[in-house]
Design an enzyme around this catalytic site. Structure first.
Site, mmCIF file in Angstrom:
data_model
loop_
_atom_site.group_PDB
_atom_site.id
_atom_site.type_symbol
_atom_site.label_atom_id
_atom_site.label_comp_id
_atom_site.label_asym_id
_atom_site.label_seq_id
_atom_site.Cartn_x
_atom_site.Cartn_y
_atom_site.Cartn_z
ATOM 1 N N SER A 40 0.788 -1.207 0.000
ATOM 2 C CA SER A 40 0.000 0.000 0.000
ATOM 3 C C SER A 40 0.832 1.275 0.000
ATOM 4 C CB SER A 40 -0.985 -0.039 1.166
ATOM 5 O OG SER A 40 -2.109 0.732 0.877
ATOM 6 N N LYS A 98 -1.392 -4.200 -2.884
ATOM 7 C CA LYS A 98 -2.625 -3.583 -2.399
ATOM 8 C C LYS A 98 -2.717 -2.164 -2.962
ATOM 9 C CE LYS A 98 -5.508 -1.592 0.711
ATOM 10 N NZ LYS A 98 -5.737 -0.159 0.938
ATOM 11 N N ASP A 151 9.636 4.541 -10.914
ATOM 12 C CA ASP A 151 9.225 5.201 -12.156
ATOM 13 C C ASP A 151 10.071 6.430 -12.456
ATOM 14 O OD1 ASP A 151 7.297 3.332 -12.553
ATOM 15 O OD2 ASP A 151 5.581 4.677 -12.275
#
Length: 479
Positions: free
Chosen positions: A311, A336, A322
């Site tokens: 999460s 999650k 990224d």
């Protein structure tokens, strides 16, 4: 900006209503559309009549239970169970909190509470440990991530609703409970756990030669980013210009507050998108951006993750991956990728509704739901055999395996258990941290140049549409 908007907060930990000492975050606005959405168009009359018919069926069933069930029942418990059943049928993380459970949550983000220090979910009727907190009573009693708790003080908790099972493990600080633990490859055993006042230390740090090590164990605490700032200050004070690299350890970090994940990520990047959340409607998109400036700019960075990384910690790992800011090392994360809003009912007097209101996406637009974050360099923590791998395939569950888990609309799946690309050598002591050792070695050898997966668009700390960012609000607490 309205008062309700100012006090909105999102919660993104991978627990149901079952945290023993960890809570969910409070969205301090009592409106069902608190994620920024709008009600759909009014339902056709026929649909409304069908809903009324279903409510009549519910009333008929409840009346029959009240009059004919073998033992007397209580209306409030019947209604609460019906509501909870409805929410649990939606996804693994939506649930109903009664007034007591909601009240117990009000102190979690303050960082001090009573409990045994574990994050849990429900699996196959048992209470499964997502991750024990660092230096918690559960850790000292030998409870580990992946364990299933099947009995408390000799009484089975198998099949109980998660909230009810959790309540049996709560109690006054200074008292102990006997928890029966089922662990892969072992006979069930009993662990005696002492309930304590848990003081959350979300961030710890140390120096290893010319390298810094920072562990973030949870994002539940609203002072996580503050602790990270202090840890960086301490490392820089000790090493100064000699700092050659940093290890950020988020293994077994079960998540927490969205605003803390954003603030932590922002410290390691200069401007650009950190995460976006997307709700039910096509236009229900919120984007969150970093601010100008970056701590430890240019310092090589490794982020450690594993199956218990979930999460909020996946948001951090995904954004740094990224953006090309860090090399991700370890094993694939939990997966999650949804956001829950906790909506008090009558200011909490009737409890609260924890409802999944959106999914979150990395800066490159990847949905982590069910897929997790794949490491750039896969390294296992322990050496496993083919036989142990077969057992893991039969027993392991990630987010996508939980009952009623939401789909990843991109169709991306988490890799099933497999032999890691790299494992500790034969004879490696399990008491020694192989993944951390390799992280230092990778930094020393020089990390490969990371290419950003996205282009920095702009520097903001608010959604692209100009509306409010849910990074402040009334805190909530644990049990």
């Amino acid at each position: 900006m309205t008062d309700s908007q100012k006090t909105q907060r999102w919660w993104i930990a991978p627990v149901l209503a079952g945290t023993l000492g960890l809570g969910a975050a409070l969205g301090a606005t009592a409106v069902a559309w608190s994620a920024g959405g709008r009600p759909d168009n009014a339902a056709p009359a026929a649909k409304g009549e069908d809903t009324l018919r279903q409510l009549e069926i519910f009333a008929d069933v409840m009346a029959r239970v009240r009059t004919d069930y073998v033992v007397p029942t209580k209306d409030d418990k019947l209604v609460a169970a019906a509501i909870d059943g409805m929410l649990q049928s939606l996804d693994p993380h939506s649930s109903f909190l009664d007034a007591e459970a909601f009240n117990n949550m009000q102190v979690s983000t303050k960082g001090e509470y009573g409990g045994i220090g574990i994050e849990v979910t429900s699996e196959d009727g048992a209470v499964k440990v997502i991750s024990p907190m660092d230096d918690s009573p559960a850790v000292r009693a030998g409870i580990k991530a992946g364990d299933k708790l099947i009995a408390v003080d000799g009484a089975s908790i198998l099949g109980l609703p998660l909230d009810e099972a959790v309540k049996k493990m709560r109690g006054p600080v200074g008292t102990s409970i006997d928890v029966t633990v089922a662990r892969e490859g072992q006979e069930p055993f009993v662990a005696k756990v002492m309930r304590e006042t848990i003081v959350l230390k979300p961030v710890t740090s140390k120096i290893q030669g010319d390298y810094g090590y920072i562990r973030i164990s949870t994002f539940v605490n609203e002072r996580t980013s503050e602790g990270l700032n202090k840890a960086i200050d301490d490392i820089q004070r000790q090493l100064g210009g000699r700092l050659k690299g940093i290890v950020l350890d988020m293994r077994n970090n079960g998540g927490g507050l969205l605003d803390q994940a954003i603030e932590v990520t922002d410290m390691f990047m200069d401007r650009g998108e950190v995460v976006s959340t997307r709700g039910r409607r096509a236009d229900d998109i919120q984007r969150y951006y970093g601010t100008p400036g970056e701590r430890l700019a240019g310092v090589p960075m490794v982020v450690l993750i594993n199956e218990g990384t979930a999460s909020a910690s996946e948001i951090v790992a995904g954004a740094l991956q990224d953006r090309g800011r860090a090399t991700i090392v370890g094993m694939a994360s939990f997966g999650k990728g949804s956001v829950q809003t906790v909506i008090p009912l009558r200011n909490g007097r009737d409890g609260a509704l924890r409802l999944t209101t959106s999914k979150y996406y990395t800066p490159a637009g990847r949905s982590i739901q069910g897929a997790g974050i794949e490491p750039d360099i896969e390294i296992g923590a322990v050496r496993i055999t083919e036989e142990q791998l077969k057992e893991r395939k039969a027993l392991f569950q990630g987010e996508e395996d939980l009952p009623h888990a939401l789909d990843n609309e991109s169709g991306v799946k988490r890799k099933p258990p497999h032999m890691p690309a790299e494992m500790p050598p034969v004879g490696w002591k399990e008491t020694e941290d192989y993944q951390l050792k390799r992280a230092y070695e990778l930094l020393a050898a020089g990390l490969p140049k990371r290419t950003p997966a996205i282009t920095t668009r702009r520097a903001e700390n608010k959604p692209a549409d100009g509306s409010r960012s849910p990074v402040s609000g009334a805190p909530v607490t644990p049990n």
